[in-house]
Write a protein that holds these residues in place. Structure first.
Motif, PDB file in Angstrom:
ATOM      1  N   SER A 440      35.901  25.457  65.426  1.00  0.00           N
ATOM      2  CA  SER A 440      35.608  26.864  65.674  1.00  0.00           C
ATOM      3  C   SER A 440      35.515  27.133  67.167  1.00  0.00           C
ATOM      4  O   SER A 440      34.935  26.356  67.929  1.00  0.00           O
ATOM      5  CB  SER A 440      34.290  27.236  64.996  1.00  0.00           C
ATOM      6  OG  SER A 440      33.962  28.578  65.245  1.00  0.00           O
ATOM      7  N   GLY A 441      36.112  28.244  67.607  1.00  0.00           N
ATOM      8  CA  GLY A 441      36.025  28.644  68.999  1.00  0.00           C
ATOM      9  C   GLY A 441      37.087  28.072  69.900  1.00  0.00           C
ATOM     10  O   GLY A 441      37.029  28.250  71.124  1.00  0.00           O
ATOM     11  N   ASN A 539      39.401  25.047  59.980  1.00  0.00           N
ATOM     12  CA  ASN A 539      38.700  24.095  60.840  1.00  0.00           C
ATOM     13  C   ASN A 539      39.118  22.653  60.569  1.00  0.00           C
ATOM     14  O   ASN A 539      38.885  21.774  61.393  1.00  0.00           O
ATOM     15  CB  ASN A 539      37.187  24.231  60.654  1.00  0.00           C
ATOM     16  CG  ASN A 539      36.671  25.561  61.175  1.00  0.00           C
ATOM     17  OD1 ASN A 539      37.336  26.212  61.976  1.00  0.00           O
ATOM     18  ND2 ASN A 539      35.516  25.976  60.708  1.00  0.00           N
ATOM     19  N   SER A 540      39.726  22.437  59.382  1.00  0.00           N
ATOM     20  CA  SER A 540      40.119  21.076  59.019  1.00  0.00           C
ATOM     21  C   SER A 540      41.321  21.116  58.092  1.00  0.00           C
ATOM     22  O   SER A 540      41.308  21.824  57.082  1.00  0.00           O
ATOM     23  CB  SER A 540      38.961  20.339  58.344  1.00  0.00           C
ATOM     24  OG  SER A 540      39.387  19.089  57.849  1.00  0.00           O
ATOM     25  N   PRO A 559      42.778  21.347  69.721  1.00  0.00           N
ATOM     26  CA  PRO A 559      41.670  20.418  69.973  1.00  0.00           C
ATOM     27  C   PRO A 559      40.594  21.084  70.842  1.00  0.00           C
ATOM     28  O   PRO A 559      40.836  22.113  71.488  1.00  0.00           O
ATOM     29  CB  PRO A 559      42.344  19.268  70.718  1.00  0.00           C
ATOM     30  CG  PRO A 559      43.492  19.911  71.418  1.00  0.00           C
ATOM     31  CD  PRO A 559      43.976  21.006  70.509  1.00  0.00           C
ATOM     32  N   ALA A 560      39.415  20.460  70.831  1.00  0.00           N
ATOM     33  CA  ALA A 560      38.364  20.949  71.732  1.00  0.00           C
ATOM     34  C   ALA A 560      38.850  20.796  73.174  1.00  0.00           C
ATOM     35  O   ALA A 560      39.505  19.807  73.524  1.00  0.00           O
ATOM     36  CB  ALA A 560      37.081  20.145  71.507  1.00  0.00           C
ATOM     37  N   ALA A 592      29.336  21.109  80.537  1.00  0.00           N
ATOM     38  CA  ALA A 592      29.124  22.017  79.404  1.00  0.00           C
ATOM     39  C   ALA A 592      30.296  21.873  78.443  1.00  0.00           C
ATOM     40  O   ALA A 592      31.305  22.583  78.525  1.00  0.00           O
ATOM     41  CB  ALA A 592      29.011  23.457  79.894  1.00  0.00           C
ATOM     42  N   ASP A 593      30.186  20.906  77.553  1.00  0.00           N
ATOM     43  CA  ASP A 593      31.306  20.590  76.650  1.00  0.00           C
ATOM     44  C   ASP A 593      31.340  21.580  75.477  1.00  0.00           C
ATOM     45  O   ASP A 593      31.010  21.242  74.348  1.00  0.00           O
ATOM     46  CB  ASP A 593      31.215  19.147  76.157  1.00  0.00           C
ATOM     47  CG  ASP A 593      29.879  18.858  75.477  1.00  0.00           C
ATOM     48  OD1 ASP A 593      28.923  19.633  75.706  1.00  0.00           O
ATOM     49  OD2 ASP A 593      29.805  17.880  74.712  1.00  0.00           O
ATOM     50  N   LEU A 594      31.754  22.782  75.794  1.00  0.00           N
ATOM     51  CA  LEU A 594      31.830  23.855  74.803  1.00  0.00           C
ATOM     52  C   LEU A 594      33.278  24.315  74.635  1.00  0.00           C
ATOM     53  O   LEU A 594      34.104  24.144  75.534  1.00  0.00           O
ATOM     54  CB  LEU A 594      30.979  25.052  75.259  1.00  0.00           C
ATOM     55  CG  LEU A 594      29.472  24.809  75.422  1.00  0.00           C
ATOM     56  CD1 LEU A 594      28.816  26.059  75.992  1.00  0.00           C
ATOM     57  CD2 LEU A 594      28.841  24.442  74.085  1.00  0.00           C
ATOM     58  N   CYS A 595      33.533  24.939  73.474  1.00  0.00           N
ATOM     59  CA  CYS A 595      34.851  25.521  73.225  1.00  0.00           C
ATOM     60  C   CYS A 595      34.918  26.926  73.829  1.00  0.00           C
ATOM     61  O   CYS A 595      33.905  27.487  74.267  1.00  0.00           O
ATOM     62  CB  CYS A 595      35.129  25.577  71.729  1.00  0.00           C
ATOM     63  SG  CYS A 595      35.288  23.945  70.956  1.00  0.00           S
ATOM     64  N   GLY A 596      36.116  27.492  73.816  1.00  0.00           N
ATOM     65  CA  GLY A 596      36.322  28.788  74.454  1.00  0.00           C
ATOM     66  C   GLY A 596      35.447  29.893  73.886  1.00  0.00           C
ATOM     67  O   GLY A 596      34.954  30.755  74.626  1.00  0.00           O
ATOM     68  N   GLY A 597      35.233  29.895  72.549  1.00  0.00           N
ATOM     69  CA  GLY A 597      34.403  30.928  71.946  1.00  0.00           C
ATOM     70  C   GLY A 597      32.972  30.876  72.428  1.00  0.00           C
ATOM     71  O   GLY A 597      32.338  31.917  72.657  1.00  0.00           O
ATOM     72  N   HIS A 598      32.441  29.665  72.611  1.00  0.00           N
ATOM     73  CA  HIS A 598      31.075  29.526  73.101  1.00  0.00           C
ATOM     74  C   HIS A 598      30.987  29.898  74.579  1.00  0.00           C
ATOM     75  O   HIS A 598      30.000  30.505  75.016  1.00  0.00           O
ATOM     76  CB  HIS A 598      30.597  28.090  72.896  1.00  0.00           C
ATOM     77  CG  HIS A 598      30.647  27.641  71.471  1.00  0.00           C
ATOM     78  ND1 HIS A 598      29.938  28.251  70.480  1.00  0.00           N
ATOM     79  CD2 HIS A 598      31.357  26.636  70.862  1.00  0.00           C
ATOM     80  CE1 HIS A 598      30.180  27.653  69.315  1.00  0.00           C
ATOM     81  NE2 HIS A 598      31.043  26.670  69.529  1.00  0.00           N
TER      82      HIS A 598
END
Length: 662
Positions: A440-441, A539-540, A559-560, A592-598
């Motif tokens: 997600s994100g 998501n999977s 991918p993340a 800050a290992d976050l995805c784009g949405g976060h």
């Protein structure tokens, strides 16, 4: 020369004044007595009938002609003439009411007609005139109808459907609940459609026991095809929804007015829809239906015709007429697989959009924005009108290359089979199906908007809450309507979190499992024949049904993001209205290992905090946004960010250690 109505009531006048001493006392009796005096005897009456059937009065020409087509008996012809007369002539109505005082109606009863006309007519009618009036050809075709069927047969009144009374007198009136197509200009109808319509019309004229069902995802395209078939037959089509019109007498109406009945059917997956019959009509019958469901007739064979899509050159000419730009027309014709009516609608709205923006020249973005104005999808899908520029999409190199391959596949989906071998060309379909997989994100939905922007297509996100239903068959019906509308419009459909619809089929333990599996089966089969572009996100990949993999053209992995992608994401979201130094952005990307949405959510929270205090975004605002975002994830903000020095301590952008992790 008297009319058939006068000949029809004469037997009643004959019996009423059989006693020569009887004289009229009331005006109605005077009118009846005048009719009795007009024809001298029963023999003269029979001679008059033969003359009236051979050379009818002008008002009776259509009735006699119809009687010849239907092979009506003399009793049925005269009864019909009498029923027509009481609807038009008050004197005739008064005479009929006089003859049956116990009924109290001006419409003739079965008993009155049987006792008067039936007594003087010879042949088989003599045996059971009441039975003939109740079950004969005139009754079966709807020419004569019994009005009060709960009464004894002899007291039941006879009448004619109102539209038939007009038609039998040569007065054209639309049948209740029907409509006529607007006359399309011949130059707007593609030659492909016209050619196939003529071929089907020729076959129908030579085959008496076959009906034609025209299938199309676009009701207007199907209607256009029906108009072309009828034009080739030399007749005018009349369109009717079988469930909403009175069918009794409708076939006779079409016969009298030389019309071709075109029934508009509501078909659905797994549903067999009967094709209505039209007693009294022996010509070709057409029906319009969507792509799903079955149509059957108890009387004739049913031939199915799926309307063709206009070819590239035909679409180019149609677009050129609407946008008046050869380059744009060529581009739209090559990428948009749309029918004539859709092109006309989009072109009209695009010109309106250009005028609103102060331009006389239509541009590609006008056409894309106009696509959201054309209705048909809003109840089951939500428009996603955002236009995503190239720089807004931050992806890994591998993901971007796969997306570009998907874009190329969409652009060449029509001409691709011409460059392939005979096996692929024979089984090729223009539909494109892609699965976006990733946490997600990671930008799956954003990538869908980017792709729609690049292709110039409208994007609609499927509203699963509106599509899914607890009632058996309703989900498939909703999906059928959604896919048909999307196929007609040639838009991109986005099934967000598609696991709920395309998830793995389960072992059948109860009715719920069986119905859920039936929904998945329908979707898989329908998508395989769908000619548009469908994007699905999950998501999977493991959650998707195994049979779905074969039907997917491309799987795009999201991918993340790594440190490089995260730095680009932070820059893209922060813009220029902040006081962060390059080193600050590097620290965020590294730790800050976050995805784009976060990252988006954190930047929005930081911006709100800065706006409340009337300043630009600062480091502490970003930290607060990160704290909130990590709290949602149930995690702690990385310590490296909390203890890092601030205030431009980095004079240049250092190289990011891609192995550095929390």
């Amino acid at each position: 020369m008297p009319s058939l109505a006068v000949a029809a009531i004469w037997p009643a006048a004959f019996f009423y004044f059989q006693d020569e001493e009887r004289r009229p006392q009331r005006p109605e009796e005077a009118s009846l007595y005048a009719v009795r005096q007009r024809i001298g005897s029963v023999r003269h009456w029979h001679e008059l009938l033969r003359e009236l059937f051979l050379q009818p009065a002008s008002r009776d020409v259509r009735l006699v002609a119809l009687a010849g087509i239907l092979s009506l008996s003399s009793l049925e012809i005269l009864t019909t003439a009498l029923c027509l007369a009481v609807e038009e002539d008050s004197h005739m109505a008064a005479m009929v009411a006089l003859l049956q005082p116990h009924i109290g109606s001006a419409r003739p009863s079965v008993g009155l007609v049987a006792d008067t006309l039936g007594s003087l007519l010879t042949g088989s009618v003599e045996e059971s005139p009441s039975y003939l009036l109740a079950t004969g050809t005139a009754a079966r075709t709807g020419l004569l109808r019994r009005i009060n069927e709960s009464a004894p047969l002899c007291d039941q009144q006879l009448g004619i459907p109102a539209p038939l009374t007009y038609s039998l007198r040569g007065i054209f009136q639309p049948w209740p609940g029907t409509r006529f197509a607007s006359r399309a200009e011949p130059e707007t109808v593609p030659e492909t459609l016209t050619r196939e319509a003529r071929a089907h019309a020729s076959a129908l004229s030579e085959t008496s026991r076959c009906h034609l069902v025209i299938r199309s995802p676009s009701p207007r395209e199907a209607e256009m095809a029906a108009v072309q078939v009828c034009r080739a037959l030399g007749r005018r089509p009349v369109f009717a929804r079988a469930a909403s019109i009175p069918l009794e007498g409708f076939g006779l109406y079409c016969t009298l007015e030389r019309l071709v009945p075109v029934f508009v059917l509501e078909t659905a997956p797994g549903v067999v829809v009967p094709l209505p019959s039209a007693p009294g009509y022996s010509g070709p019958v057409l029906a319009l239906a969507g792509p799903d469901g079955a149509v059957q007739s108890d009387e004739n064979e049913v031939y199915q015709w799926r309307t063709p899509l206009p070819g590239p050159e035909e679409r180019r000419r149609l677009w050129l007429k609407m946008v008046e730009d050869p380059v744009l027309a060529q581009s739209l014709a090559a990428s948009h697989l749309q029918g004539t009516d859709r092109i006309r609608s989009l072109g009209t709205l695009a010109r309106m959009k250009a005028r609103v923006n102060g331009r006389f020249q239509v541009q590609s973005q006008d056409v894309r924005r106009a696509a959201f104005q054309v209705g048909g999808l809003e109840t089951l899908a939500q428009p996603v009108p955002e236009e995503i520029p190239e720089k807004a999409l931050i992806l890994t190199e591998s993901t971007r290359k796969t997306l570009e391959m998907l874009e190329a596949r969409c652009r060449h989906r029509e001409d691709l089979p011409h460059h392939l071998g005979v096996t692929l060309e024979a089984s090729y379909r223009t539909g494109v199906r892609a699965l976006f997989v990733g946490p997600s994100g990671t930008g799956k939905t954003l990538a869908a908007s980017w792709l729609a922007t690049r292709l110039g297509f409208a994007l609609y996100r499927v509203d699963l809450a509106a599509v899914m239903s607890k009632y058996v068959g309703e989900t498939e019906k909703n999906l059928s309507a959604l896919l048909a509308a999307a196929e007609e419009a040639d838009v991109i459909l986005l099934f967000d979190e598609a696991d709920s619809l395309f998830g793995k089929r389960t072992e059948v333990r109860d009715a719920n499992d069986r119905f859920a599996n039936a929904q998945t089966n329908y979707l898989l089969q329908r998508l395989e024949h769908y000619r548009g572009i469908v994007l699905l996100t999950s998501n999977s990949r493991a959650r998707m049904d195994a049979s779905f993999s074969r039907r997917i053209d491309l799987v795009v992995e999201f991918p993340a993001p790594g440190p490089e992608e995260r730095r680009a994401l932070w820059k893209s979201h922060l813009g220029d209205a902040h006081d962060l130094q390059p080193g600050d952005v590097n620290l965020l990307a590294a730790h800050a290992d976050l995805c784009g949405g976060h990252i988006r959510n954190a930047v929005l929270a930081a911006a709100v905090r800065a706006l409340e205090q009337g300043r630009r975004v600062q480091w502490r605002d970003v930290l607060e946004g990160l704290r909130l975002e990590y709290a949602k994830l149930g995690r702690q903000i990385p310590a490296e960010l909390l203890g890092a020095p601030r205030g431009g301590s980095f004079e240049r952008e250092p190289q990011i250690n891609t192995n550095e992790r929390e």
